[in-house]
Design an enzyme around this catalytic site. Sequence first.
Site, PDB file in Angstrom:
ATOM      1  N   GLU A  87       8.093  44.604  -5.498  1.00 17.31           N
ATOM      2  CA  GLU A  87       9.307  45.744  -4.852  1.00 17.31           C
ATOM      3  C   GLU A  87       8.759  46.914  -4.980  1.00 17.31           C
ATOM      4  O   GLU A  87       8.413  47.289  -6.089  1.00 17.31           O
ATOM      5  CB  GLU A  87      10.771  45.402  -5.091  1.00 17.31           C
ATOM      6  CG  GLU A  87      11.573  44.343  -3.932  1.00 17.31           C
ATOM      7  CD  GLU A  87      11.560  45.095  -2.776  1.00 17.31           C
ATOM      8  OE1 GLU A  87      10.921  45.963  -2.274  1.00 17.31           O
ATOM      9  OE2 GLU A  87      12.602  44.436  -1.972  1.00 17.31           O
ATOM     10  N   ASP A  88       8.703  48.023  -4.251  1.00 18.57           N
ATOM     11  CA  ASP A  88       8.587  49.305  -4.503  1.00 18.57           C
ATOM     12  C   ASP A  88       9.718  50.108  -4.992  1.00 18.57           C
ATOM     13  O   ASP A  88       9.515  50.736  -5.834  1.00 18.57           O
ATOM     14  CB  ASP A  88       8.174  50.135  -2.900  1.00 18.57           C
ATOM     15  CG  ASP A  88       9.171  49.790  -1.875  1.00 18.57           C
ATOM     16  OD1 ASP A  88      10.019  48.936  -2.027  1.00 18.57           O
ATOM     17  OD2 ASP A  88       9.230  50.456  -0.866  1.00 18.57           O
ATOM     18  N   ASP A  91      17.351  49.679  -4.407  1.00 20.08           N
ATOM     19  CA  ASP A  91      18.252  50.772  -4.100  1.00 20.08           C
ATOM     20  C   ASP A  91      19.790  49.969  -4.135  1.00 20.08           C
ATOM     21  O   ASP A  91      20.267  49.775  -5.265  1.00 20.08           O
ATOM     22  CB  ASP A  91      17.778  51.477  -2.643  1.00 20.08           C
ATOM     23  CG  ASP A  91      18.903  52.512  -2.430  1.00 20.08           C
ATOM     24  OD1 ASP A  91      19.514  52.958  -3.291  1.00 20.08           O
ATOM     25  OD2 ASP A  91      18.773  52.905  -1.213  1.00 20.08           O
ATOM     26  N   LEU A  96      16.765  42.722  -2.205  1.00 24.24           N
ATOM     27  CA  LEU A  96      16.368  41.774  -3.145  1.00 24.24           C
ATOM     28  C   LEU A  96      16.996  40.768  -3.170  1.00 24.24           C
ATOM     29  O   LEU A  96      16.663  39.581  -3.591  1.00 24.24           O
ATOM     30  CB  LEU A  96      16.358  42.700  -4.502  1.00 24.24           C
ATOM     31  CG  LEU A  96      15.878  41.800  -5.788  1.00 24.24           C
ATOM     32  CD1 LEU A  96      14.463  41.602  -5.477  1.00 24.24           C
ATOM     33  CD2 LEU A  96      16.140  42.717  -6.826  1.00 24.24           C
ATOM     34  N   LYS A 119      16.740  52.497  -8.531  1.00 28.03           N
ATOM     35  CA  LYS A 119      17.705  53.604  -7.954  1.00 28.03           C
ATOM     36  C   LYS A 119      18.948  52.771  -8.377  1.00 28.03           C
ATOM     37  O   LYS A 119      19.689  52.760  -7.431  1.00 28.03           O
ATOM     38  CB  LYS A 119      17.547  53.971  -6.868  1.00 28.03           C
ATOM     39  CG  LYS A 119      17.856  55.480  -6.516  1.00 28.03           C
ATOM     40  CD  LYS A 119      17.940  55.694  -4.994  1.00 28.03           C
ATOM     41  CE  LYS A 119      16.811  55.698  -4.084  1.00 28.03           C
ATOM     42  NZ  LYS A 119      17.130  56.097  -2.756  1.00 28.03           N
ATOM     43  N   PHE A 140      16.128  60.602  -2.602  1.00 29.51           N
ATOM     44  CA  PHE A 140      15.371  59.659  -1.509  1.00 29.51           C
ATOM     45  C   PHE A 140      13.902  59.984  -1.810  1.00 29.51           C
ATOM     46  O   PHE A 140      13.438  61.021  -1.680  1.00 29.51           O
ATOM     47  CB  PHE A 140      15.562  60.104   0.016  1.00 29.51           C
ATOM     48  CG  PHE A 140      15.060  59.285   0.942  1.00 29.51           C
ATOM     49  CD1 PHE A 140      15.508  58.143   1.009  1.00 29.51           C
ATOM     50  CD2 PHE A 140      13.499  59.514   1.549  1.00 29.51           C
ATOM     51  CE1 PHE A 140      15.056  57.180   1.941  1.00 29.51           C
ATOM     52  CE2 PHE A 140      13.308  58.379   2.346  1.00 29.51           C
ATOM     53  CZ  PHE A 140      13.995  57.424   2.610  1.00 29.51           C
ATOM     54  N   ARG A 153       3.744  57.982   3.302  1.00 25.28           N
ATOM     55  CA  ARG A 153       3.423  56.821   2.120  1.00 25.28           C
ATOM     56  C   ARG A 153       1.988  57.017   1.549  1.00 25.28           C
ATOM     57  O   ARG A 153       1.629  56.512   0.233  1.00 25.28           O
ATOM     58  CB  ARG A 153       2.863  55.578   3.185  1.00 25.28           C
ATOM     59  CG  ARG A 153       4.438  54.830   3.755  1.00 25.28           C
ATOM     60  CD  ARG A 153       3.834  53.432   4.408  1.00 25.28           C
ATOM     61  NE  ARG A 153       4.815  52.972   5.198  1.00 25.28           N
ATOM     62  CZ  ARG A 153       5.659  52.382   5.003  1.00 25.28           C
ATOM     63  NH1 ARG A 153       5.941  52.134   3.596  1.00 25.28           N
ATOM     64  NH2 ARG A 153       6.437  51.953   5.955  1.00 25.28           N
TER      65      ARG A 153
HETATM   66  P1  IMP Z   1      17.984  48.079  -0.721  1.00 26.52           P
HETATM   67  O1  IMP Z   1      18.973  49.215  -0.474  1.00 26.52           O
HETATM   68  O2  IMP Z   1      17.826  47.956  -2.262  1.00 26.52           O
HETATM   69  O3  IMP Z   1      18.275  46.874  -0.107  1.00 26.52           O
HETATM   70  O4  IMP Z   1      16.439  48.756  -0.332  1.00 26.52           O
HETATM   71  C1  IMP Z   1      16.042  48.585   0.901  1.00 26.52           C
HETATM   72  C2  IMP Z   1      14.889  49.245   1.262  1.00 26.52           C
HETATM   73  O5  IMP Z   1      15.060  50.518   1.625  1.00 26.52           O
HETATM   74  C3  IMP Z   1      13.735  49.432   0.035  1.00 26.52           C
HETATM   75  O6  IMP Z   1      12.741  48.255   0.086  1.00 26.52           O
HETATM   76  C4  IMP Z   1      12.955  50.538   0.678  1.00 26.52           C
HETATM   77  O7  IMP Z   1      12.134  50.021   1.486  1.00 26.52           O
HETATM   78  C5  IMP Z   1      13.991  51.433   1.316  1.00 26.52           C
HETATM   79  N1  IMP Z   1      14.572  52.441   0.604  1.00 26.52           N
HETATM   80  C6  IMP Z   1      15.500  52.537  -0.561  1.00 26.52           C
HETATM   81  N2  IMP Z   1      15.484  53.730  -1.118  1.00 26.52           N
HETATM   82  C7  IMP Z   1      14.517  54.359  -0.743  1.00 26.52           C
HETATM   83  C8  IMP Z   1      13.874  55.816  -1.055  1.00 26.52           C
HETATM   84  O8  IMP Z   1      14.507  56.324  -1.944  1.00 26.52           O
HETATM   85  N3  IMP Z   1      12.812  56.003  -0.377  1.00 26.52           N
HETATM   86  C9  IMP Z   1      12.070  55.163   0.570  1.00 26.52           C
HETATM   87  N4  IMP Z   1      12.755  54.024   1.063  1.00 26.52           N
HETATM   88  C10 IMP Z   1      13.899  53.536   0.448  1.00 26.52           C
END
Ligand code: IMP
Length: 180
Positions: A87-88, A91, A96, A119, A140, A153
């Site tokens: 994963e990148d 958050d 996940l 994060k 962010f 990107r």
């Molecule tokens: P989640 O909130 O862990 O489900 O993350 C969902 C997705 O939101 C990540 O895979 C990213 O694609 C995007 N995302 C969350 N935080 C950031 C950020 O700080 N920058 C860019 N994309 C983000």
Amino acid sequence: MLAGADELRSQVARLGRELSGAYPDGVLLVAVLKGALWFLADLVRSVSVPCAVDFLAISSYAEGTGRVRIVKDLDCDISGRDVVLVEDIVDTGLTLAYLLGEMERRGPRSLAVCTLLDKAARRIVPARLDFVGLRIADEFALGYGLDFAERYRNLDHIVAGDLSRLQQDPDAHVKELFPG
Ligand code: IMP
């Protein structure tokens, strides 16, 4: 700046060594498109054991709900294999959690998670992260695969974007970050 190009290189190299140590017989890396592509491309070149790659693409049903669906599935069968989901950024952890559920159903021998960024401050569901590049504050992140509306990107480093400005104008940081 959240992470410069040198810092990213050294964290990716460390993660490559950790993965190589954990999977001496080889591993399948599954990257989540699009954001993890840049990370994966560098990571595989730091892994010194046999390594296959596959890709998943997901799309949100509605922004910020954490409800996602797979829009491009894996090409390969992961049953009985050692799999690492790449994963990148993790958050809230909702994406996940969904993906791990999907992958577990397919019966891999083992399933681990490698994320470039963690994060943790915004976590909604607990996430078990096995390999972590950098822990970041509640900012962010943009660059090295991370986007806002498909911009940013292609930066070779990661910066903190101003989300309220970006929401008004997705190009808000373009001039300062891409001087040309
Ligand atoms: P989640 O909130 O862990 O489900 O993350 C969902 C997705 O939101 C990540 O895979 C990213 O694609 C995007 N995302 C969350 N935080 C950031 C950020 O700080 N920058 C860019 N994309 C983000």
